[in-house]
Design a protein around this motif. Sequence first.
Motif, short mmCIF file in Angstrom:
data_model
loop_
_atom_site.label_atom_id
_atom_site.label_comp_id
_atom_site.label_asym_id
_atom_site.label_seq_id
_atom_site.Cartn_x
_atom_site.Cartn_y
_atom_site.Cartn_z
N VAL A 226 0.92 -1.14 0.08
CA VAL A 226 0.07 -0.19 -0.38
C VAL A 226 0.78 1.31 -0.26
N ASN A 227 2.36 0.78 -0.20
CA ASN A 227 3.23 2.33 0.46
C ASN A 227 3.36 2.65 -1.21
N THR A 228 3.73 2.46 -2.11
CA THR A 228 4.07 2.33 -3.24
C THR A 228 3.49 3.33 -4.40
N MET A 229 4.53 4.59 -4.38
CA MET A 229 3.97 5.41 -5.90
C MET A 229 3.60 5.54 -6.70
N LEU A 230 4.61 5.40 -7.38
CA LEU A 230 4.58 5.09 -8.62
C LEU A 230 5.30 3.76 -9.53
N GLU A 231 5.50 2.40 -8.56
CA GLU A 231 6.08 1.45 -9.17
C GLU A 231 5.38 0.47 -9.17
N GLN A 232 4.09 0.72 -8.98
CA GLN A 232 2.93 -0.32 -9.34
C GLN A 232 3.33 -0.90 -10.52
N ASN A 233 2.82 -2.54 -10.15
CA ASN A 233 3.25 -3.47 -11.46
C ASN A 233 1.70 -3.89 -11.78
N ILE A 234 0.70 -3.70 -11.78
CA ILE A 234 -0.30 -3.88 -12.14
C ILE A 234 -1.75 -2.71 -12.25
N TRP A 235 -1.06 -2.93 -13.58
CA TRP A 235 -2.13 -1.42 -14.49
C TRP A 235 -3.36 -2.22 -14.80
#
Length: 462
Positions: A226-235
């Motif tokens: 939940v702390n990820t800002m931009l490096e999400q891997n699921i769009w």
Amino acid sequence: MQRRHFFAGAALGAVAATSVSRVAMAALPEAVQQTSADTAAPWTPPGVTGAGRPYQPVVTLNGWTLPWRMNQGVKEFHLVAEPVVREMAPGFLVNMWGYNGQSPGPTIEVVEGDRVRIFVTNRLPEHTTIHWHGQRLPNGMDGVGGLNQPQIPPGKTFVYEFEAKRPGTFMYHPHADEMVLMAMGMMGFWVTHPKGRHPLIQEVQRDYCFLLNAFDVQPGSMTPQVNTMLEQNIWAWNSRVFPGISPLVARLNDRVRVRVGNLTMTNHPIHIHGIEFEVTGTDGGPVPKSARWPEVTTDVAVGQMRQIEFIADEPGDWAMHCHKSHHTMGAMGHGVPTMIGADHRGLVGRLQKVNPDYMVMGERGMADMGEMEMELPANTFPMMTGTGPYGPIEMGGMFTTLKVRADLAAGDYRDPGWYAMPPGTQSREVASAPTPPKAPSPDTKAAPAGTARKPQGHHGHH
Ligand SMILES: [Cu+2]
């Protein structure tokens, strides 16, 4: 499947004034649950007194519309904030927080001028609120925890009530521990239909909506970071990834509206092949006709909504996707070096002595990955996936198709399968290419026509 006994309650609403006890009227409307991630058929309100004018209901991609009950002229809804398990693609399950069994929550669909009452029950382990993005409403109904209201503690039910004043495209989401709650999938769509003919809102035959969202689910795990800002891997679109996203289906020459809202932390240029569209509205309202222009891609920035319209006058299976190429990839590591042009020969064997699982990635590009039957960690989906009639489509994430067909019935949203191209209208291999014109030899003094020549002997200005 949606539980149907709610409709018994909705029918009661019609005769409430005369025959239903005060106790029954005081009861909460049932919190209708949805367990399927399939695209539900558009929800047509029951013909109860005060239901308002009929409208062309929206179709929520891989989602559904929340039924309401009429209570003395007020449309009553019941949202339950709760942990859910969302199937993001076939076999790929993610622990999320959402509403009424799904992430995103159900679409709320009303008519301009409707009085709405929304009960919100909190079954999460932490407090929450709901902010009704874009709506004109009393300040105390705006849902910013701490600013406009106390937080809704776990186990409690709050009620919001306001008039749906503006017709248009809206969304809802918590305004409480927002980063965590939205990273876990809490959000939903809201559509307010115009109460009569509106000079800037055209009638359409198909009206689709979905939210752009993003998650950081490490391969093999089931719960988002939940702390990820931009490096999400699921769009994702509506918490689904291609090939798990339903196609948008249209009958030839239908006028189609697509409403998109962005609740990720980066912008998404949404691109449709085969047609041109106009942005006819935003979360701020309908766009004046003089301010519309044709586009094939429109950027949806963070916290924005865009409502686009087009005539589906070209039959086929047209790609529709976010134009950021990383957003049409599935779960991938970002630390993969570019190997195009690198000669791996001899290296693989040496590396495999140290790491038996070492694989050569992408020395001819990444397309090989789409075909490779790699063994994946438990609970993830392939990096590039989706198979079309001619092989792997090499797309994942924010991708689907617009399927335009002449032989569809009005209101038929079922996937018609792959498009059969008329003979002679598809790119094909040819036996030999025509000989290209001869290139000028390097010692030719005169530059070929149309080629700029470098000025000679002068450097800079005087
Ligand atoms: Cu994108």
